[in-house]
Design a protein around this motif. Structure first.
Motif, PDB file in Angstrom:
ATOM      1  N   LEU A 123       0.861  -1.189   0.000  1.00 18.57           N
ATOM      2  CA  LEU A 123       0.000   0.000   0.000  1.00 18.57           C
ATOM      3  C   LEU A 123       0.893   1.234   0.000  1.00 18.57           C
ATOM      4  O   LEU A 123       1.771   1.371   0.859  1.00 18.57           O
ATOM      5  N   ILE A 124       0.687   2.117  -0.978  1.00 14.85           N
ATOM      6  CA  ILE A 124       1.489   3.336  -1.121  1.00 14.85           C
ATOM      7  C   ILE A 124       0.547   4.528  -1.085  1.00 14.85           C
ATOM      8  O   ILE A 124      -0.449   4.578  -1.813  1.00 14.85           O
TER       9      ILE A 124
ATOM     10  N   PHE B 120      -4.699  -1.180  -7.881  1.00 16.93           N
ATOM     11  CA  PHE B 120      -5.867  -0.303  -7.753  1.00 16.93           C
ATOM     12  C   PHE B 120      -5.402   1.018  -7.164  1.00 16.93           C
ATOM     13  O   PHE B 120      -4.735   1.048  -6.119  1.00 16.93           O
ATOM     14  N   SER B 121      -5.740   2.141  -7.829  1.00 16.03           N
ATOM     15  CA  SER B 121      -5.330   3.480  -7.386  1.00 16.03           C
ATOM     16  C   SER B 121      -6.567   4.319  -7.095  1.00 16.03           C
ATOM     17  O   SER B 121      -7.430   4.484  -7.949  1.00 16.03           O
ATOM     18  N   VAL B 122      -6.633   4.839  -5.875  1.00 23.11           N
ATOM     19  CA  VAL B 122      -7.734   5.705  -5.440  1.00 23.11           C
ATOM     20  C   VAL B 122      -7.184   7.116  -5.271  1.00 23.11           C
ATOM     21  O   VAL B 122      -6.218   7.325  -4.536  1.00 23.11           O
TER      22      VAL B 122
ATOM     23  N   VAL C 110      -4.686  13.396  -2.907  1.00 27.92           N
ATOM     24  CA  VAL C 110      -3.852  12.315  -2.392  1.00 27.92           C
ATOM     25  C   VAL C 110      -4.242  11.045  -3.145  1.00 27.92           C
ATOM     26  O   VAL C 110      -5.396  10.861  -3.532  1.00 27.92           O
ATOM     27  N   THR C 111      -3.247  10.189  -3.345  1.00 22.69           N
ATOM     28  CA  THR C 111      -3.470   8.929  -4.058  1.00 22.69           C
ATOM     29  C   THR C 111      -3.026   7.771  -3.167  1.00 22.69           C
ATOM     30  O   THR C 111      -1.941   7.807  -2.589  1.00 22.69           O
ATOM     31  N   ILE C 112      -3.902   6.767  -3.052  1.00 21.42           N
ATOM     32  CA  ILE C 112      -3.588   5.546  -2.306  1.00 21.42           C
ATOM     33  C   ILE C 112      -3.626   4.394  -3.301  1.00 21.42           C
ATOM     34  O   ILE C 112      -4.626   4.173  -3.973  1.00 21.42           O
ATOM     35  N   THR C 113      -2.504   3.676  -3.402  1.00 22.25           N
ATOM     36  CA  THR C 113      -2.355   2.588  -4.368  1.00 22.25           C
ATOM     37  C   THR C 113      -2.172   1.269  -3.624  1.00 22.25           C
ATOM     38  O   THR C 113      -1.375   1.199  -2.673  1.00 22.25           O
TER      39      THR C 113
ATOM     40  N   HIS D 284      -8.925   3.742 -10.367  1.00 21.57           N
ATOM     41  CA  HIS D 284      -8.457   3.119 -11.613  1.00 21.57           C
ATOM     42  C   HIS D 284      -7.777   1.791 -11.284  1.00 21.57           C
ATOM     43  O   HIS D 284      -7.305   1.583 -10.152  1.00 21.57           O
ATOM     44  N   VAL D 285      -7.736   0.908 -12.270  1.00 24.02           N
ATOM     45  CA  VAL D 285      -7.069  -0.378 -12.090  1.00 24.02           C
ATOM     46  C   VAL D 285      -6.211  -0.678 -13.310  1.00 24.02           C
ATOM     47  O   VAL D 285      -6.593  -0.392 -14.450  1.00 24.02           O
ATOM     48  N   THR D 286      -5.023  -1.184 -13.068  1.00 21.35           N
ATOM     49  CA  THR D 286      -4.161  -1.728 -14.106  1.00 21.35           C
ATOM     50  C   THR D 286      -3.826  -3.160 -13.713  1.00 21.35           C
ATOM     51  O   THR D 286      -3.750  -3.472 -12.513  1.00 21.35           O
ATOM     52  N   THR D 287      -3.632  -4.005 -14.690  1.00 22.03           N
ATOM     53  CA  THR D 287      -3.450  -5.421 -14.373  1.00 22.03           C
ATOM     54  C   THR D 287      -2.477  -6.077 -15.337  1.00 22.03           C
ATOM     55  O   THR D 287      -2.288  -5.610 -16.467  1.00 22.03           O
ATOM     56  N   SER D 288      -1.859  -7.148 -14.878  1.00 23.01           N
ATOM     57  CA  SER D 288      -0.985  -7.976 -15.692  1.00 23.01           C
ATOM     58  C   SER D 288      -0.970  -9.355 -15.051  1.00 23.01           C
ATOM     59  O   SER D 288      -1.613  -9.598 -14.017  1.00 23.01           O
ATOM     60  N   ASP D 289      -0.217 -10.290 -15.655  1.00 20.38           N
ATOM     61  CA  ASP D 289      -0.163 -11.630 -15.078  1.00 20.38           C
ATOM     62  C   ASP D 289       0.652 -11.690 -13.786  1.00 20.38           C
ATOM     63  O   ASP D 289       0.723 -12.735 -13.132  1.00 20.38           O
TER      64      ASP D 289
END
Length: 547
Positions: free
Chosen positions: A448-449, A531-533, A458-461, A521-526
């Motif tokens: 969690l960043i 998830f970024s709020v 502010v962004t929480i990832t 937003h969401v980014t994904t890979s294998d």
């Protein structure tokens, strides 16, 4: 200090450029070394501009927001630059730029015009908060520049023009056509990091002026059309008759296609020798037919989506609700035949857990009901993010321990206290962390960043180490009751590896974040999903605090 050689050289630099109102130079301790004019404070280390440029000894080029410089007596932009001896920062220099002189200099230039014939353009430089920093207005009111460059806010400052990162254009309610482009600031100049306010360039012209040439072209086309009609008048009856019959046949064929279920069919008013320049009643009937089918098609799609939502709800809820209910019924029948106190106590505890699961499911559904998420339901309060993150971690720790997972929290030093609904924000983070626990393997790591963003956000990832999200599922992950089509993967409250719930968690996340005026937003890979709020530090316009 004012009499030393360095101050004299700085005054020569100041004299060469009318935009420079003042120059200050300090040593590495914030003590004033030289200046172009008198100042009331020899110790600058407690000033925001000095701390921003010093940056804990790392040094960065820092431009604070527009401010009133008391020593110079002007509205100014400060450009603060670290002074280096090799890699070591040994001091800080500040250039105070006179905004009034800057505006006067720019407005003396030739008026900016576009188009043919030329149309005067009003130019604005706007901070990302909507404050008009610079205005060169060539409308009917003439030039306008406020003594306080932050006293005016651009009308309708919301949507893409306020939060977007790409250029674009829009029509305003006051009859203006506006083009806008966010100004991209460099992240680094030389070895120095750069921190500057975010601005957007906005150019405005009256819509009537911008479309004047279009109107003129329309009249020209009309006159040409009338001339053509006059030339071919002798053939008009024959062509009109032929065109009328053919288009009626098209309408009949289209009606049959729609009757057979083809809602994508549209009638094209094509060309041909039989067509006249102007539209007639058949064209209007054709347009009405196309609009009607478009509405029917839209309604059909909405009904299909609603039916799919209902099916998903019945399919998922049937599985999720039936499991605890079946257990409760079975346990009541078994308890009728036993007098063992230990067995009774254990059974009652398990029944309570199943009942709690039912309550959680019902509570999740109510969070998404219309009227439950209005802005007057957002209970704003001061939230210390670091404390809230610690609380969320403790709530989720038991689940991580059961999976032998690690949880890493990285929080920036400049994380501000935000105004938000603490309970709803906790729901958002707990849903995302529980999902990360579910889809990360045993012994995996969840990260969690949290950090501050430009523009007052502010962004929480949250990063997991799961298998990623399938391409066909990615557009629907935030839809209510969508949890892939395999109902057997639903967990009924279990938090096992890759077990899926009712499909409400991410829908609630998006719902609560948007209530705060933020985005997810969401980014994904294998190798996993991220998830970024992003939420504002202070409530935005239209997302005000409840009474």
């Amino acid at each position: 200090i004012l009499a030393n050689d360095l101050s004299g050289r700085l005054r020569q630099i100041q004299a060469s450029d009318s935009l420079i109102a003042e120059i200050l130079v300090t040593d590495r301790f914030g003590v004033l070394v030289s200046a172009t004019q008198q100042t009331g404070d020899y110790f600058q280390a407690d000033e925001d501009w000095w701390r921003g440029a010093w940056d804990g000894g790392k040094g960065r080029i820092y431009t604070p927001p527009v401010n009133f410089d008391k020593s110079a007596g002007i509205w100014a932009i400060d450009v603060c630059i670290p002074i280096r001896d090799g890699k070591q920062v040994v001091g800080v220099a500040k250039l105070v730029l006179n905004i009034t002189e800057w505006v006067r200099h720019l407005t003396d230039e030739k008026t900016v015009k576009i188009g043919s014939p030329p149309i005067p353009v009003s130019i604005m430089l706007v901070r990302r908060a909507g404050e008009i920093f610079y205005l060169d207005d060539h409308s009917e009111n003439g030039h306008h520049a406020s003594l306080d460059p932050r006293s005016n806010v651009l009308d309708q400052w919301y949507g893409e023009i306020a939060y977007g990162v790409k250029p674009g254009w829009r029509f305003t309610d006051k009859g203006m056509l506006q083009g806008y482009a966010p100004l991209t600031m460099p992240d680094k100049i030389g070895v120095n990091a750069v921190t500057m306010p975010s601005w957007s360039l906005v150019m405005s012209v009256p819509t009537s002026e911008a479309l004047r040439s279009v109107y003129a072209m329309g009249f020209n086309v009309l006159w040409v059309g009338l001339a053509i009609i006059a030339v071919i008048f002798v053939f008009g009856m024959f062509l009109a008759e032929r065109g009328l019959v053919r288009r009626i046949r098209w309408l009949g064929a289209a009606a049959r296609n729609v009757t057979e279920g083809d809602l994508s069919h549209r009638i094209q008013n094509g060309g041909g020798l039989w067509r006249l320049h102007t539209a007639d009643e058949i064209d209007e009937l054709t347009d009405d037919f196309n609009r009607m089918i478009s509405r029917v098609d839209k309604t059909h799609r909405m009904l299909t989506e609603a039916n799919e939502l209902k099916t998903n709800f019945i399919r998922v809820a049937g599985h999720e609700l039936r499991t605890p209910v079946a257990y409760l019924i079975a346990m009541t029948k078994l308890l009728e035949k036993t007098d063992d106190p230990a067995r009774l106590q254990k059974a009652i505890g398990t029944m309570g857990a199943k009942a709690q699961r039912l309550a959680e499911i019902i509570d999740s559904i109510f969070k998404l009901l219309p009227g439950q998420g209005r802005t007057d339901q957002v209970q704003y309060a001061d939230v210390v993010l670091s404390e809230m993150l610690e609380e969320v971690y403790l709530d989720c720790k038991a689940f991580m321990d059961s999976r032998s997972q690690k949880f890493i929290i990285e929080v920036g030093d400049d994380l501000p206290v935000i105004r938000a609904d603490r309970a709803k924000l906790c729901d958002v983070l707990e849903n995302l962390i529980i999902n990360a626990i579910k889809f990360s393997p045993d012994g995996g790591t969840i990260r969690l960043i949290a950090g501050k963003q430009l523009g007052g956000y502010v962004t929480i990832t949250i990063e997991d180490q799961g298998p990623g999200i399938a391409a066909e599922d990615l557009p629907h992950v935030f839809d209510p009751f969508y949890s892939t089509r395999d109902v057997m993967k639903h967990s009924s409250g279990d938090i096992g590896y890759q077990k899926r719930g009712m499909g409400l968690g991410l829908a609630i996340v998006r719902h609560f974040v948007e209530m705060h005026g933020g985005t997810v937003h969401v980014t994904t890979s294998d190798k996993g999903s991220v998830f970024s709020v992003t939420i504002p530090v202070e409530p935005l316009a239209g997302h005000g605090e409840a009474d």
